[in-house]
Scaffold this motif. Structure first.
Motif, PDB file in Angstrom:
ATOM      1  N   SER A   1       0.816  -1.219   0.000  1.00 59.03           N
ATOM      2  CA  SER A   1       0.000   0.000   0.000  1.00 59.03           C
ATOM      3  C   SER A   1       0.846   1.265   0.000  1.00 59.03           C
ATOM      4  O   SER A   1       0.304   2.372  -0.028  1.00 59.03           O
ATOM      5  N   GLY A   2       2.151   1.104   0.071  1.00 59.01           N
ATOM      6  CA  GLY A   2       3.040   2.265   0.100  1.00 59.01           C
ATOM      7  C   GLY A   2       3.011   2.996   1.433  1.00 59.01           C
ATOM      8  O   GLY A   2       3.318   4.187   1.497  1.00 59.01           O
ATOM      9  N   LEU A   3       2.653   2.298   2.503  1.00 56.91           N
ATOM     10  CA  LEU A   3       2.559   2.933   3.822  1.00 56.91           C
ATOM     11  C   LEU A   3       3.875   2.889   4.585  1.00 56.91           C
ATOM     12  O   LEU A   3       3.964   3.408   5.693  1.00 56.91           O
ATOM     13  N   LEU A   4       4.886   2.266   3.994  1.00 57.10           N
ATOM     14  CA  LEU A   4       6.200   2.207   4.619  1.00 57.10           C
ATOM     15  C   LEU A   4       7.217   2.866   3.711  1.00 57.10           C
ATOM     16  O   LEU A   4       7.090   2.773   2.494  1.00 57.10           O
ATOM     17  N   PRO A   5       8.210   3.521   4.203  1.00 56.92           N
ATOM     18  CA  PRO A   5       8.428   3.821   5.607  1.00 56.92           C
ATOM     19  C   PRO A   5       7.447   4.887   6.082  1.00 56.92           C
ATOM     20  O   PRO A   5       6.994   5.729   5.306  1.00 56.92           O
ATOM     21  N   MET A   6       7.130   4.846   7.361  1.00 55.92           N
ATOM     22  CA  MET A   6       6.183   5.785   7.937  1.00 55.92           C
ATOM     23  C   MET A   6       6.944   6.887   8.665  1.00 55.92           C
ATOM     24  O   MET A   6       7.838   6.602   9.460  1.00 55.92           O
ATOM     25  N   THR A   7       6.591   8.108   8.376  1.00 61.78           N
ATOM     26  CA  THR A   7       7.219   9.248   9.039  1.00 61.78           C
ATOM     27  C   THR A   7       6.399   9.642  10.266  1.00 61.78           C
ATOM     28  O   THR A   7       5.218   9.296  10.368  1.00 61.78           O
ATOM     29  N   PRO A   8       6.988  10.373  11.188  1.00 61.48           N
ATOM     30  CA  PRO A   8       6.219  10.862  12.335  1.00 61.48           C
ATOM     31  C   PRO A   8       5.022  11.725  11.892  1.00 61.48           C
ATOM     32  O   PRO A   8       3.969  11.694  12.522  1.00 61.48           O
ATOM     33  N   GLU A   9       5.187  12.456  10.789  1.00 62.47           N
ATOM     34  CA  GLU A   9       4.087  13.278  10.282  1.00 62.47           C
ATOM     35  C   GLU A   9       2.930  12.410   9.791  1.00 62.47           C
ATOM     36  O   GLU A   9       1.767  12.732   9.995  1.00 62.47           O
ATOM     37  N   ASP A  10       3.270  11.281   9.131  1.00 60.37           N
ATOM     38  CA  ASP A  10       2.237  10.339   8.683  1.00 60.37           C
ATOM     39  C   ASP A  10       1.451   9.799   9.869  1.00 60.37           C
ATOM     40  O   ASP A  10       0.223   9.711   9.829  1.00 60.37           O
ATOM     41  N   LEU A  11       2.162   9.444  10.914  1.00 57.44           N
ATOM     42  CA  LEU A  11       1.515   8.879  12.091  1.00 57.44           C
ATOM     43  C   LEU A  11       0.651   9.922  12.795  1.00 57.44           C
ATOM     44  O   LEU A  11      -0.470   9.625  13.213  1.00 57.44           O
ATOM     45  N   ALA A  12       1.150  11.151  12.915  1.00 58.66           N
ATOM     46  CA  ALA A  12       0.352  12.208  13.541  1.00 58.66           C
ATOM     47  C   ALA A  12      -0.925  12.467  12.737  1.00 58.66           C
ATOM     48  O   ALA A  12      -2.014  12.597  13.305  1.00 58.66           O
ATOM     49  N   LYS A  13      -0.792  12.527  11.436  1.00 58.98           N
ATOM     50  CA  LYS A  13      -1.965  12.738  10.581  1.00 58.98           C
ATOM     51  C   LYS A  13      -2.954  11.580  10.746  1.00 58.98           C
ATOM     52  O   LYS A  13      -4.171  11.793  10.810  1.00 58.98           O
ATOM     53  N   ALA A  14      -2.447  10.364  10.844  1.00 54.67           N
ATOM     54  CA  ALA A  14      -3.312   9.194  11.038  1.00 54.67           C
ATOM     55  C   ALA A  14      -4.066   9.295  12.358  1.00 54.67           C
ATOM     56  O   ALA A  14      -5.264   8.999  12.429  1.00 54.67           O
ATOM     57  N   ARG A  15      -3.394   9.728  13.402  1.00 54.39           N
ATOM     58  CA  ARG A  15      -4.048   9.847  14.712  1.00 54.39           C
ATOM     59  C   ARG A  15      -5.131  10.933  14.686  1.00 54.39           C
ATOM     60  O   ARG A  15      -6.196  10.755  15.274  1.00 54.39           O
ATOM     61  N   TRP A  16      -4.890  12.059  14.003  1.00 55.39           N
ATOM     62  CA  TRP A  16      -5.918  13.094  13.868  1.00 55.39           C
ATOM     63  C   TRP A  16      -7.102  12.564  13.057  1.00 55.39           C
ATOM     64  O   TRP A  16      -8.263  12.820  13.397  1.00 55.39           O
ATOM     65  N   THR A  17      -6.827  11.821  12.006  1.00 62.56           N
ATOM     66  CA  THR A  17      -7.896  11.238  11.192  1.00 62.56           C
ATOM     67  C   THR A  17      -8.752  10.305  12.037  1.00 62.56           C
ATOM     68  O   THR A  17      -9.986  10.346  11.982  1.00 62.56           O
ATOM     69  N   ALA A  18      -8.105   9.453  12.831  1.00 58.85           N
ATOM     70  CA  ALA A  18      -8.839   8.515  13.691  1.00 58.85           C
ATOM     71  C   ALA A  18      -9.657   9.265  14.737  1.00 58.85           C
ATOM     72  O   ALA A  18     -10.815   8.911  14.988  1.00 58.85           O
ATOM     73  N   ALA A  19      -9.083  10.305  15.336  1.00 61.18           N
ATOM     74  CA  ALA A  19      -9.817  11.077  16.355  1.00 61.18           C
ATOM     75  C   ALA A  19     -11.074  11.705  15.750  1.00 61.18           C
ATOM     76  O   ALA A  19     -12.149  11.672  16.363  1.00 61.18           O
ATOM     77  N   ARG A  20     -10.938  12.264  14.561  1.00 58.39           N
ATOM     78  CA  ARG A  20     -12.115  12.851  13.898  1.00 58.39           C
ATOM     79  C   ARG A  20     -13.162  11.786  13.595  1.00 58.39           C
ATOM     80  O   ARG A  20     -14.352  12.006  13.774  1.00 58.39           O
ATOM     81  N   TRP A  21     -12.716  10.626  13.122  1.00 60.56           N
ATOM     82  CA  TRP A  21     -13.659   9.559  12.790  1.00 60.56           C
ATOM     83  C   TRP A  21     -14.390   9.061  14.030  1.00 60.56           C
ATOM     84  O   TRP A  21     -15.601   8.896  14.028  1.00 60.56           O
ATOM     85  N   TRP A  22     -13.627   8.831  15.123  1.00 58.14           N
ATOM     86  CA  TRP A  22     -14.270   8.389  16.362  1.00 58.14           C
ATOM     87  C   TRP A  22     -15.254   9.440  16.862  1.00 58.14           C
ATOM     88  O   TRP A  22     -16.340   9.099  17.323  1.00 58.14           O
ATOM     89  N   ALA A  23     -14.889  10.716  16.757  1.00 58.17           N
ATOM     90  CA  ALA A  23     -15.807  11.786  17.178  1.00 58.17           C
ATOM     91  C   ALA A  23     -17.083  11.764  16.324  1.00 58.17           C
ATOM     92  O   ALA A  23     -18.192  11.938  16.840  1.00 58.17           O
ATOM     93  N   ARG A  24     -16.939  11.547  15.011  1.00 59.56           N
ATOM     94  CA  ARG A  24     -18.123  11.452  14.141  1.00 59.56           C
ATOM     95  C   ARG A  24     -18.989  10.256  14.526  1.00 59.56           C
ATOM     96  O   ARG A  24     -20.213  10.337  14.514  1.00 59.56           O
ATOM     97  N   GLN A  25     -18.339   9.143  14.871  1.00 60.44           N
ATOM     98  CA  GLN A  25     -19.095   7.956  15.274  1.00 60.44           C
ATOM     99  C   GLN A  25     -19.849   8.209  16.584  1.00 60.44           C
ATOM    100  O   GLN A  25     -20.991   7.775  16.745  1.00 60.44           O
TER     101      GLN A  25
END
Length: 178
Positions: free
Chosen positions: A72-96
């Protein structure tokens, strides 16, 4: 769940694989992430194999999950990628939570432990985190306060409204989340 959220959750799990053994995602969780990603339209040659693992085949999950990350091209993962992923998850959980599809107490705890704690407790998530912290209960124990669900739901809606204003350029500061 859409592909963006599925990929964000996969990135978070990939980061968690490097943690101590008791903190790593289970094989069953990796299979579920594969199934969620497949259902969300993520494409990778090994993804159907991961998603289709039977319970007795779960020991193969880590290897297949690694292949899916590479394909999927998700490696290597940068700290910025991980931070963006965590914000995306937080928004999704909030929507749920706001939509009534996720128990507010469980959702607040997910936002607190999986996103906010890893992001350094950003101000944007503080109201939800404060409620999760105030509960101080084990994950499966129901809260004593009958109004806590409403408070968490309201905090999730406020967070989403603030995010929507930020996304529309009404509030853009250097400290805003990605």
């Amino acid at each position: 769940m859409d592909a963006v959220v599925a990929i964000a959750l996969m990135r978070m799990a990939a980061a968690d694989l490097a943690m101590e053994p008791w903190q790593r995602p289970s094989d069953a969780h990796l299979v579920q992430l594969g199934l969620d990603a497949l259902m969300a339209g993520v494409e990778a040659p090994s993804l159907p194999l991961l998603a289709g693992l039977a319970r007795g085949e779960h020991p193969q999950a880590r290897e297949l999950f690694g292949l899916v990350l590479e394909e999927s091209g998700l490696l290597p993962m940068t700290p910025e990628d991980l931070a963006k992923a965590r914000w995306t998850a937080a928004r999704w959980w909030a929507r749920q939570i706001a939509a009534g599809r996720l128990d507010p107490v469980h959702g607040a705890k997910l936002i607190h432990t999986e996103a906010a704690a890893e992001l350094g407790h950003p101000d944007a998530l503080r109201p939800i985190v404060d409620l999760a912290t105030a509960l101080g209960l084990p994950n499966d124990q129901p809260p004593d306060q009958p109004h806590v669900h409403d408070r968490v739901t309201s905090a999730a809606r406020d967070f989403l409204a603030t995010e929507a204003r930020r996304d529309h350029g009404l509030r853009a500061t250097p400290d805003d989340p990605p």
